[in-house]
Design a protein around this motif. Structure first.
Motif, PDB file in Angstrom:
ATOM      1  N   LEU A  18      42.766  16.493  38.703  1.00 43.17           N
ATOM      2  CA  LEU A  18      42.469  17.716  37.782  1.00 43.17           C
ATOM      3  C   LEU A  18      42.692  19.062  38.278  1.00 43.17           C
ATOM      4  O   LEU A  18      43.369  19.841  37.866  1.00 43.17           O
ATOM      5  CB  LEU A  18      41.248  17.277  36.985  1.00 43.17           C
ATOM      6  N   ALA A  19      41.875  19.151  39.592  1.00 43.94           N
ATOM      7  CA  ALA A  19      42.032  20.373  40.205  1.00 43.94           C
ATOM      8  C   ALA A  19      43.462  20.686  40.670  1.00 43.94           C
ATOM      9  O   ALA A  19      43.716  21.943  40.141  1.00 43.94           O
ATOM     10  CB  ALA A  19      40.988  20.183  41.382  1.00 43.94           C
ATOM     11  N   LEU A  20      43.998  19.900  41.048  1.00 43.50           N
ATOM     12  CA  LEU A  20      45.554  20.324  41.450  1.00 43.50           C
ATOM     13  C   LEU A  20      46.286  20.378  40.291  1.00 43.50           C
ATOM     14  O   LEU A  20      47.066  21.418  40.446  1.00 43.50           O
ATOM     15  CB  LEU A  20      46.123  19.123  42.447  1.00 43.50           C
ATOM     16  N   TYR A  27      45.672  28.437  37.208  1.00 45.47           N
ATOM     17  CA  TYR A  27      44.146  28.732  37.042  1.00 45.47           C
ATOM     18  C   TYR A  27      43.588  28.980  38.620  1.00 45.47           C
ATOM     19  O   TYR A  27      44.164  28.588  39.450  1.00 45.47           O
ATOM     20  CB  TYR A  27      43.448  27.731  36.488  1.00 45.47           C
ATOM     21  N   ILE A  28      42.664  29.838  38.558  1.00 48.42           N
ATOM     22  CA  ILE A  28      42.062  29.885  40.016  1.00 48.42           C
ATOM     23  C   ILE A  28      40.743  28.688  40.009  1.00 48.42           C
ATOM     24  O   ILE A  28      39.916  28.588  39.283  1.00 48.42           O
ATOM     25  CB  ILE A  28      41.170  31.138  40.067  1.00 48.42           C
ATOM     26  N   VAL A  29      41.102  27.942  41.147  1.00 44.58           N
ATOM     27  CA  VAL A  29      39.985  26.875  41.038  1.00 44.58           C
ATOM     28  C   VAL A  29      39.427  26.795  42.675  1.00 44.58           C
ATOM     29  O   VAL A  29      39.736  26.998  43.646  1.00 44.58           O
ATOM     30  CB  VAL A  29      40.985  25.513  41.107  1.00 44.58           C
ATOM     31  N   THR A  30      38.008  26.507  42.382  1.00 40.98           N
ATOM     32  CA  THR A  30      37.203  26.472  43.407  1.00 40.98           C
ATOM     33  C   THR A  30      36.399  25.229  43.358  1.00 40.98           C
ATOM     34  O   THR A  30      36.360  24.682  42.215  1.00 40.98           O
ATOM     35  CB  THR A  30      36.306  27.489  43.669  1.00 40.98           C
ATOM     36  N   THR A  42      43.275  16.067  52.175  1.00 44.65           N
ATOM     37  CA  THR A  42      44.409  16.374  52.587  1.00 44.65           C
ATOM     38  C   THR A  42      45.485  17.330  51.449  1.00 44.65           C
ATOM     39  O   THR A  42      45.786  18.361  51.564  1.00 44.65           O
ATOM     40  CB  THR A  42      45.584  15.563  53.264  1.00 44.65           C
ATOM     41  N   ARG A  43      45.320  16.788  50.282  1.00 42.92           N
ATOM     42  CA  ARG A  43      45.709  17.198  49.303  1.00 42.92           C
ATOM     43  C   ARG A  43      45.301  18.621  48.528  1.00 42.92           C
ATOM     44  O   ARG A  43      45.645  19.502  48.191  1.00 42.92           O
ATOM     45  CB  ARG A  43      45.889  16.179  47.906  1.00 42.92           C
ATOM     46  N   LEU A  44      43.809  18.628  48.634  1.00 50.50           N
ATOM     47  CA  LEU A  44      43.113  19.835  48.395  1.00 50.50           C
ATOM     48  C   LEU A  44      43.487  20.965  49.445  1.00 50.50           C
ATOM     49  O   LEU A  44      43.549  22.192  49.020  1.00 50.50           O
ATOM     50  CB  LEU A  44      41.694  19.505  48.441  1.00 50.50           C
TER      51      LEU A  44
END
Length: 456
Positions: A18-20, A27-30, A42-44
């Protein structure tokens, strides 16, 4: 200006997807987490949103955030969650956020104790192959899709509706929050023993879900499942279109399955009665959103199955090695029977790793009675460490034989001994089926693959 969201427990399989997807949407995601494993890590990292340190940091939470997305892995006393609540930052569970992003879409929810991922994957495969625009949420990585979640401006969203708990703050099933327009229910077999202590309590969640169907909605249900059939027949919501389904007409010829249609026989790459039920349900969902039978049949031929669902790891003319996610009793029984019925003349070695809390619980084991009967060689693997972590008692061979109602069942509690046993077998005219929601302690399968590929 881009909206800003912070994930508490960003490392989870669906949470990091979901974050990706939100990064893709602009969106800006933390995020934060106390543990992040591969492939999430690795993906994050590649997306530029991997937390710099493990742990929870309340200073990351500020009033400038548009919302917190709270993962099931977090606890109620999580310091970041407490800080968000103090500041009045909106907190969304995962399903609440999915709903908030899809209020203007037609929402199609796929529910049931088993078959959800496979049905959802079939639908996604057909829609993508036809070039249609849609969003989705699915509980596994599937071929042809980079992410398990997609959120865009598409007019429809296909959601795999899980009955497990929503979040640490919300102890109701996730699927209540999606507010479906179209609902499919595949079957009900007691799962999540640690959350739903009785079968009646478990079944009640599905009855409530059907009761949420709007008056102009559609309820597609498997009438081969007696409980689901009863729920469908008892649905009295005025205006709801009820569509029962069972297995698609088919034939097996030389180990291959063909769909029987008005336009002749259609070859497919999946098999087993449960998959033919799944396929019929997927067909009706596609029909409900305007996809014709002919388009469905055209594209379903190239569907190979969802990851770890009858996944072929090695193959020769006389033997196949399968990996399957089956872990609950109904899934185990359906998978064993599917492989044996597809290749009745071949010996079947079936190995089940008991990995979930329910399956490792001595009080639940009787639910596995006769689930592995059709295997010629029935094997159970238990990891003592996994049992200990769940604070349960390690079951012995006698207990398992009584629970499974199989006197010749074999138990292994040492992965090296299981590996040696499997490698000692001959795989001529023999299929090997490895089933688990775990990973067999990362058992090296290279020798087994070689033996099967080389017909040894």
């Amino acid at each position: 200006m881009s909206k800003k969201y912070h994930f508490i427990a960003i490392g989870g399989a669906v949470m990091h997807n979901l974050a990706l997807s939100m990064v893709k949407k602009g969106y800006i995601v933390t995020g934060s987490d106390d543990e992040i494993y591969e492939p999430s890590r690795t993906r994050l990292y590649e997306a530029g949103i991997l937390p710099e340190e493990k742990g929870w940091f309340p200073e990351k939470i500020s009033k400038s955030l548009d919302g917190i997305i709270l993962g099931m892995h977090a606890r109620q006393d999580n310091p970041e969650l407490i800080r968000a609540q103090e500041l009045g930052v909106p907190v969304f569970s995962f399903p609440e956020f999915i709903y908030a992003q899809s209020t203007e879409k037609k929402r199609i929810v796929i529910s049931g104790s088993h078959g959800k991922t496979s049905i959802t994957a079939m639908i996604l495969h057909v829609l993508k192959s036809e070039g249609l625009d849609f969003d989705y949420l699915i509980g596994a990585q599937i071929e042809g899709f980079d992410l398990m979640v997609k959120l865009s401006d598409a007019p429809i969203i296909i959601i795999e509706g899980d009955e497990y708990l929503t979040s640490p703050l919300d102890r109701t099933p996730k699927f209540f929050h999606y507010k479906h327009d179209i609902l499919l229910m595949s079957g009900i077999a007691w799962d999540h023993f640690n959350v739903f202590p009785t079968f009646g309590n478990y079944t009640e969640q599905f009855e409530k879900l059907v009761g949420m169907t709007p008056s102009d909605g559609v309820f597609i249900y498997c009438d081969k499942d007696p409980i689901v059939k009863k729920i469908g027949e008892n649905c009295k919501i005025e205006g709801v279109k009820l569509q029962p389904y069972s297995s698609h007409p088919n034939k097996i010829k030389d180990g291959n399955t063909f769909l029987l249609t008005d336009n002749g026989e259609i070859p497919i790459q999946i098999f087993g009665d449960h998959n033919l039920q799944n396929l019929q349900g997927a067909l009706y969902i596609c029909n409900s959103i305007g996809v014709s039978d002919s388009i469905f049949y055209k594209h379903i031929q190239s569907f190979k199955g969802a990851a770890k669902r009858q996944e072929i790891l090695a193959q020769s003319e006389t033997g196949i090695m399968y990996r399957d996610f089956a872990h609950a009793p109904s899934k185990l029984k359906a998978t064993v029977e599917a492989v044996k019925n597809q290749f009745p003349e071949r010996r079947l070695i079936a190995v089940q790793e008991l990995h979930t809390y329910s399956s490792l619980n001595k009080e639940f084991v009787d639910n596995y009675a006769h689930t592995i009967d059709m295997a010629d060689d029935a094997i159970i693997y238990l990891n003592p460490k996994a049992v200990s972590l769940k604070k349960l008692e390690l079951m012995d061979e006698e207990t398992l034989r009584a629970g499974f109602q199989r006197k010749d069942l074999k138990l292994f509690t040492d992965i090296s001994l299981l590996k040696a046993y499997l490698e000692s077998q001959t795989y001529v005219n023999t299929n090997l089926l490895l089933m688990s929601s775990g990973n067999y302690d990362d058992m090296d399968l290279d020798t087994l693959k070689y033996k099967i590929n080389q017909k040894q």
